[in-house]
Design an enzyme around this catalytic site. Structure first.
Site, short mmCIF file in Angstrom:
data_model
loop_
_atom_site.label_atom_id
_atom_site.label_comp_id
_atom_site.label_asym_id
_atom_site.label_seq_id
_atom_site.Cartn_x
_atom_site.Cartn_y
_atom_site.Cartn_z
N CYS A 42 3.91 8.93 3.93
CA CYS A 42 3.62 8.30 5.23
C CYS A 42 2.16 8.55 5.61
O CYS A 42 1.71 9.69 5.71
CB CYS A 42 4.61 8.85 6.26
SG CYS A 42 3.97 9.28 7.87
N CYS A 45 1.41 10.76 8.46
CA CYS A 45 1.67 12.19 8.17
C CYS A 45 0.49 12.79 7.43
O CYS A 45 0.12 13.95 7.65
CB CYS A 45 2.92 12.37 7.32
SG CYS A 45 4.41 11.72 8.08
#
Ligand code: FAD
Length: 529
Positions: A42, A45
């Site tokens: 992600c 992230c």
């Protein structure tokens, strides 16, 4: 290496959890937890990981009360656990109170800036009752005048710091948690709305600290700035206040221990010194140790090793401040090495030259090791590694002050010659192999970005602070000289600032400070030969 392995590593000051370790690490823990469930694919992230690491570093000393963890939901072994915890989006933050019977996970709020998450951590701790609060977490509620005023004038075996602040301030609770790993001081918070207390202590500005000394005296503690970092740093450096040593089994940093010889007594007499000075005796002892002990483990010098040694000697001969006997000795050694047609030099020949030169010319390089600013509170602590850092800091500052000093040495073409020579020396000769490995790792990531002499000074300062942070509380941490971000506010207040609730360095002022601290004019000849 998996994506998670790259996003967070064992070197980061947080706990990397997995389905296998989550239950045992968290459920049986004596602390509360804040866990980020993320996914290594992600993008957000990945971007957020630097903030999370900075947060973990910022609250590293709180870990006995509240720990920070990460769990990568993109790893196959974690699929089930992420499903069990209903993780649908990444990153998801969960907090777990320390409730021995039934620890419940709740979602954390949406604001993910460091100060907000830090306040959330304080709130998690305050949500506990007195009965189920983590064992190592002191009370965070404010004390009243009735509880505090009777302490005035009492003797005690520790300092008590009363931090008085506005009701909505978090500084007091943050400072309490910052001091969690330290013995010798207790921090209690009180509110500026408590008139009897504020009047009795004659406090007019908030937050501020009123300090009760062990001998019963008490006074307002002067802090250059009313900031968390300043308060915590001042309290950590009170005489007798010590960081509790981590047991080696709980050290997550993987740091190697250099020079830690527990139990050995120091038989040397103590030499009083001033922490704002640099001592020639330490630099001389560094060279003494380097030439007579560290080098002695190499019977012969040849090839790459010989070249590295020559470069080091040249660097010191050209940049060592003061032009005294050390410079003369290093110049002689340098000339001799350069005049040698040999590809291979026995170590004994180096030693003979050093000894002869010293005998004939009366040029001395301390005949013994004499640590001053690098004294340890017991044998085996500080000493050589401390002096080696000091030597290289001095050389970076001297190179900046004398940019042409390395002309015609073969080193002038390097952008950051001091760092490069240091890197090669540490890699090849420094006795602490693990230290060398860590340093090489850091150098390979960042050293090539150094563009000029100022950045050379700052890179070494920054790297040294990274090592300080990694080693804080480890076995090689001398309780009398606990590793901490350096320079402390008491050495350089203007080096420290706070931006959006986070401590930041003022790099211009740090550079100014380093240029002053490691300058020839700040070298003390006291205790030197
Ligand atoms: P030191 O960290 O040695 O610092 C010496 C002095 O330098 C301090 O007293 C202070 O006056 C000043 N100083 C402190 N911080 C800074 C800064 N950021 N910038 C400028 N000056 C500063 N030990 C390990 O256990 N593991 C390792 O991986 C490791 N790596 C090392 C790598 C190198 C290159 C070196 C030289 C040493 C390494 N060590 C390592 C040893 C460790 O860093 C310390 O030198 C040792 O523990 C002694 O610590 P000290 O308290 O004397 O302070």
């Amino acid at each position: 290496v998996s994506g998670a392995g790259r996003l967070y590593t064992e070197e980061d000051p947080l706990v990397i959890l997995s389905s296998g370790s989550l239950k045992s690490a968290v459920t049986n823990s004596s602390s509360a937890w804040l866990i980020q469930f993320f996914s290594s694919w992600c993008g957000h992230c990945i971007q957020y990981s630097s903030t999370w690491k900075a947060l973990a570093q910022d609250v590293k000393d709180w870990q006995d009360a509240v720990s920070v963890g990460v769990l990568d939901c993109a790893q196959e072994e974690n699929f089930d656990v992420c499903k069990d915890y209903s993780i649908k989006f990444y990153p998801t933050f969960k907090v777990r109170q320390h409730v021995p019977a039934a620890g419940v996970y709740t979602d954390a709020g949406a604001d993910r800036s460091i100060p907000s998450v830090r306040q959330l951590m304080v709130n998690i701790l305050q949500n506990h009752t007195n009965l189920d609060r983590p064992k190592h977490c002191p009370p965070l509620e404010p004390y009243s005048a009735a509880q505090l005023l009777p302490l005035l004038g009492q003797r005690s075996d520790h300092y008590t710091a009363i931090l008085v602040e506005e009701p909505d301030s978090y500084v007091g609770r943050e400072v309490i948690l910052d001091l969690l790993q330290y013995s010798g001081v207790q921090v209690k918070r009180a509110l500026s709305s408590d008139r009897p207390l504020v009047d009795a202590l004659k406090l007019t500005a908030f937050p501020s600290i009123y300090l009760l000394h062990p001998n019963g005296t008490h006074a307002h503690l002067h802090s250059e700035k009313p900031l968390r970092f300043f308060f915590s740093s001042l309290l950590r450096t009170l005489p007798g206040v010590q960081r509790r040593l981590k047991s080696s089994s709980t050290s997550s940093s993987g740091a190697s221990q250099v020079g830690a010889l527990p139990g050995k007594q120091n038989t040397e007499p103590w030499r009083d010194f001033d922490r704002s000075k640099v001592y020639m005796a330490d630099l001389e002892s560094a060279l003494h140790y380097l030439l007579r002990v560290e080098l002695a483990t190499h019977n012969t010098l040849e090839g790459e090793e010989l070249k590295i040694f020559k470069d080091l000697v040249t660097l010191v001969a050209k940049l060592y401040p003061g032009g005294g006997s050390v410079v003369k000795l290093m110049e002689t050694l340098s000339d001799w090495l350069l005049s040698m047609p040999l590809q291979r030099i026995p170590y004994q020949a180096v030693l003979d030259l050093v000894d002869n030169k010293m005998r004939i010319s009366g040029v001395f390089l301390g005949a013994e090791l004499r640590w001053v600013g690098c004294q340890g509170s017991r044998a085996g602590l500080r000493g050589y590694p401390c002096s080696l850092w000091t030597l290289f800091h001095v050389l970076t500052v001297q190179h900046d002050a004398n940019p042409t000093a390395l002309d015609n040495t073969g080193l002038e073409a390097e952008v950051a010659p001091v760092l490069q020579v240091m890197r090669r020396y540490i890699r090849t000769f420094f006795g602490c192999r693990e230290c060398g490995r860590h340093f090489e790792q850091a150098a390979s990531v960042g050293m090539d970005n150094v563009q000029n002499r100022e950045q050379q000074i700052l890179w070494l300062w920054q790297q040294h602070n990274r090592v300080n942070m990694r080693l804080a509380g480890s076995l090689s941490d001398d309780p009398l000289f606990p590793k901490a971000p350096w320079p402390s506010p008491s050495l350089c207040a203007s080096c420290h600032e706070e931006k959006n609730g986070i401590h930041v360095w003022n790099q211009d002022n740090v550079l100014r400070f380093l240029r002053h601290h490691y300058a020839a004019s700040n070298l003390s000849p006291e205790y030197s030969v």
